[in-house]
Design a protein around this motif. Structure first.
Motif, mmCIF file in Angstrom:
data_model
loop_
_atom_site.group_PDB
_atom_site.id
_atom_site.type_symbol
_atom_site.label_atom_id
_atom_site.label_comp_id
_atom_site.label_asym_id
_atom_site.label_seq_id
_atom_site.Cartn_x
_atom_site.Cartn_y
_atom_site.Cartn_z
ATOM 1 N N SER A 195 0.826 -1.202 0.000
ATOM 2 C CA SER A 195 0.000 0.000 0.000
ATOM 3 C C SER A 195 0.868 1.263 0.000
ATOM 4 C CB SER A 195 -0.911 0.000 1.237
ATOM 5 O OG SER A 195 -1.679 1.175 1.302
ATOM 6 N N GLY A 196 0.584 2.171 -0.928
ATOM 7 C CA GLY A 196 1.293 3.445 -0.973
ATOM 8 C C GLY A 196 2.693 3.382 -1.545
ATOM 9 N N ALA A 197 3.098 2.235 -2.055
ATOM 10 C CA ALA A 197 4.460 2.087 -2.578
ATOM 11 C C ALA A 197 4.532 2.546 -4.033
ATOM 12 C CB ALA A 197 4.916 0.636 -2.479
ATOM 13 N N GLU A 198 5.710 3.022 -4.422
ATOM 14 C CA GLU A 198 5.986 3.361 -5.813
ATOM 15 C C GLU A 198 6.899 2.282 -6.385
ATOM 16 O OE1 GLU A 198 7.607 7.249 -6.077
ATOM 17 O OE2 GLU A 198 5.824 8.246 -5.247
ATOM 18 N N VAL A 199 6.468 1.677 -7.473
ATOM 19 C CA VAL A 199 7.208 0.563 -8.070
ATOM 20 C C VAL A 199 7.511 0.908 -9.523
ATOM 21 C CG1 VAL A 199 7.185 -1.900 -8.607
ATOM 22 C CG2 VAL A 199 5.980 -1.053 -6.567
ATOM 23 N N GLU A 200 8.783 0.802 -9.894
ATOM 24 C CA GLU A 200 9.176 1.145 -11.259
ATOM 25 C C GLU A 200 10.351 0.294 -11.716
ATOM 26 O OE1 GLU A 200 10.758 5.010 -13.859
ATOM 27 O OE2 GLU A 200 10.056 5.267 -11.788
ATOM 28 N N LEU A 201 10.257 -0.198 -12.951
ATOM 29 C CA LEU A 201 11.372 -0.922 -13.552
ATOM 30 C C LEU A 201 12.420 0.117 -13.964
ATOM 31 C CD1 LEU A 201 12.614 -3.566 -14.600
ATOM 32 C CD2 LEU A 201 11.410 -3.160 -16.771
ATOM 33 N N GLU A 202 13.546 0.094 -13.296
ATOM 34 C CA GLU A 202 14.551 1.121 -13.525
ATOM 35 C C GLU A 202 15.434 0.823 -14.733
ATOM 36 O OE1 GLU A 202 17.796 2.122 -10.510
ATOM 37 O OE2 GLU A 202 16.322 3.710 -10.224
ATOM 38 N N GLY A 203 15.596 -0.424 -15.059
ATOM 39 C CA GLY A 203 16.432 -0.746 -16.208
ATOM 40 C C GLY A 203 16.508 -2.250 -16.433
ATOM 41 N N ARG A 204 16.810 -2.597 -17.689
ATOM 42 C CA ARG A 204 17.016 -4.006 -18.023
ATOM 43 C C ARG A 204 17.989 -4.088 -19.184
ATOM 44 N NH1 ARG A 204 12.598 -8.916 -18.828
ATOM 45 N NH2 ARG A 204 14.157 -10.528 -19.323
ATOM 46 N N HIS A 205 18.918 -5.018 -19.067
ATOM 47 C CA HIS A 205 19.888 -5.201 -20.143
ATOM 48 C C HIS A 205 20.451 -6.619 -20.107
ATOM 49 C CE1 HIS A 205 22.476 -4.204 -16.703
ATOM 50 N NE2 HIS A 205 23.422 -4.872 -17.320
ATOM 51 N N ALA A 206 21.058 -7.003 -21.211
ATOM 52 C CA ALA A 206 21.687 -8.323 -21.311
ATOM 53 C C ALA A 206 23.054 -8.167 -21.955
ATOM 54 C CB ALA A 206 20.814 -9.267 -22.131
ATOM 55 N N TYR A 207 23.965 -9.024 -21.552
ATOM 56 C CA TYR A 207 25.297 -8.991 -22.150
ATOM 57 C C TYR A 207 25.912 -10.394 -22.090
ATOM 58 C CZ TYR A 207 27.199 -8.990 -17.386
ATOM 59 O OH TYR A 207 27.518 -9.328 -16.096
ATOM 60 N N GLN A 208 26.897 -10.593 -22.920
ATOM 61 C CA GLN A 208 27.596 -11.876 -22.960
ATOM 62 C C GLN A 208 28.910 -11.739 -22.212
ATOM 63 O OE1 GLN A 208 28.433 -13.320 -26.910
ATOM 64 N NE2 GLN A 208 28.385 -15.468 -26.266
ATOM 65 N N SER A 209 29.072 -12.568 -21.224
ATOM 66 C CA SER A 209 30.294 -12.513 -20.414
ATOM 67 C C SER A 209 31.252 -13.624 -20.838
ATOM 68 C CB SER A 209 29.946 -12.651 -18.933
ATOM 69 O OG SER A 209 29.289 -13.879 -18.681
ATOM 70 N N TYR A 210 32.487 -13.486 -20.417
ATOM 71 C CA TYR A 210 33.523 -14.459 -20.789
ATOM 72 C C TYR A 210 34.155 -15.002 -19.512
ATOM 73 C CZ TYR A 210 32.860 -12.382 -25.372
ATOM 74 O OH TYR A 210 32.298 -11.924 -26.537
ATOM 75 N N ARG A 211 33.861 -16.262 -19.225
ATOM 76 C CA ARG A 211 34.329 -16.862 -17.985
ATOM 77 C C ARG A 211 34.992 -18.204 -18.269
ATOM 78 N NH1 ARG A 211 28.709 -16.151 -14.508
ATOM 79 N NH2 ARG A 211 28.522 -13.863 -14.740
ATOM 80 N N ASN A 212 36.264 -18.272 -18.038
ATOM 81 C CA ASN A 212 37.009 -19.537 -18.143
ATOM 82 C C ASN A 212 36.751 -20.257 -19.473
ATOM 83 O OD1 ASN A 212 38.002 -19.171 -15.499
ATOM 84 N ND2 ASN A 212 36.139 -20.095 -14.649
#
Length: 227
Positions: free
Chosen positions: A80-97
């Motif tokens: 109740s009374g809360a403000e909800v917002e999607l602040e950001g979304r992204h995807a990336y390819q990482s390099y691990r081992n």
């Protein structure tokens, strides 16, 4: 709030600003400032919750992040009374081992004056998200009310000091050449992230945020008078 809002223009009008086309105002000028400030406890909490999925297939990573994000958003919007917002979304390819998995990340911002409710949300959402950031401030409505009250106080102090200064300089009165209002807010930081991380690590059922810190709100009147 309405009464306060009516007082501010009345005070500004009462300062009797000198007409723009009057005699030149280049003598007997005094410039000074008056500040009114108030320190109050923070009553607004903002938490950023991060939903992250790593997978070799970018489509599957995105699908899983979306699934968990939907659960989180639905849960947050029940507050109740809360403000909800999607602040950001992204995807990336990482390099691990030698591997190249995809990571899909979404950050949901939730703000509320009910600290206990947010603590419960954090606990209930441990399976969908992790804490990205926590901050405390003044609720926008509370801040506006305080700013309005301090503006009136600062203007009243300006008028009193203008009268005192003009008389001390031998004048019988004064005219205001120019006047402006400047506002400022300083928030005292509290080490919430370290404590929140400790709660998460210990598996606490519900974090408690009982030390939100405080904010100092200031209103400064800068002006020039002619005596």
């Amino acid at each position: 709030m309405k009464k306060t809002a009516l007082l501010l223009p009345a005070l500004l009008a009462g300062l009797s600003l000198a007409p723009a086309l009057a005699e030149p105002l280049n003598y007997n000028l005094l410039k000074f400032s008056e500040t009114a400030s108030r320190t109050v406890p923070n009553n607004w909490m903002t938490v950023r919750l991060k939903v992250s999925t790593t997978h070799a297939n970018p489509a599957q990573a995105a699908a899983e992040t979306t699934r968990r994000l939907n659960i989180l958003q639905n849960r947050a919007r029940r507050l109740s009374g809360a403000e909800v917002e999607l602040e950001g979304r992204h995807a990336y390819q990482s390099y691990r081992n030698g591997s190249c998995p995809w990571e899909d990340i979404a950050v949901l911002r939730v703000s509320s004056s009910d600290f206990q409710a947010i603590g419960k949300l954090i606990a209930e959402s441990s399976g969908e998200a992790t804490i990205n950031d926590i901050g405390f401030s003044l609720k926008p409505e509370s801040r506006r009310q305080i700013e309005e009250s301090l503006a009136i106080e600062a203007l009243q102090n300006f008028r009193k000091r203008a009268d005192t200064l003009s008389r001390s300089m031998g004048g019988s009165g004064y005219r205001v050449v120019e006047v402006s209002l400047q506002q400022n807010e300083q928030t005292l930081a509290v080490p919430t992230m370290a404590r929140a991380a400790a709660y998460e690590k210990a598996g606490s059922p519900e974090p408690v945020f009982d030390s939100p810190g405080s904010s100092t709100v200031q209103q400064t009147v800068n002006g020039t008078i002619q005596y």
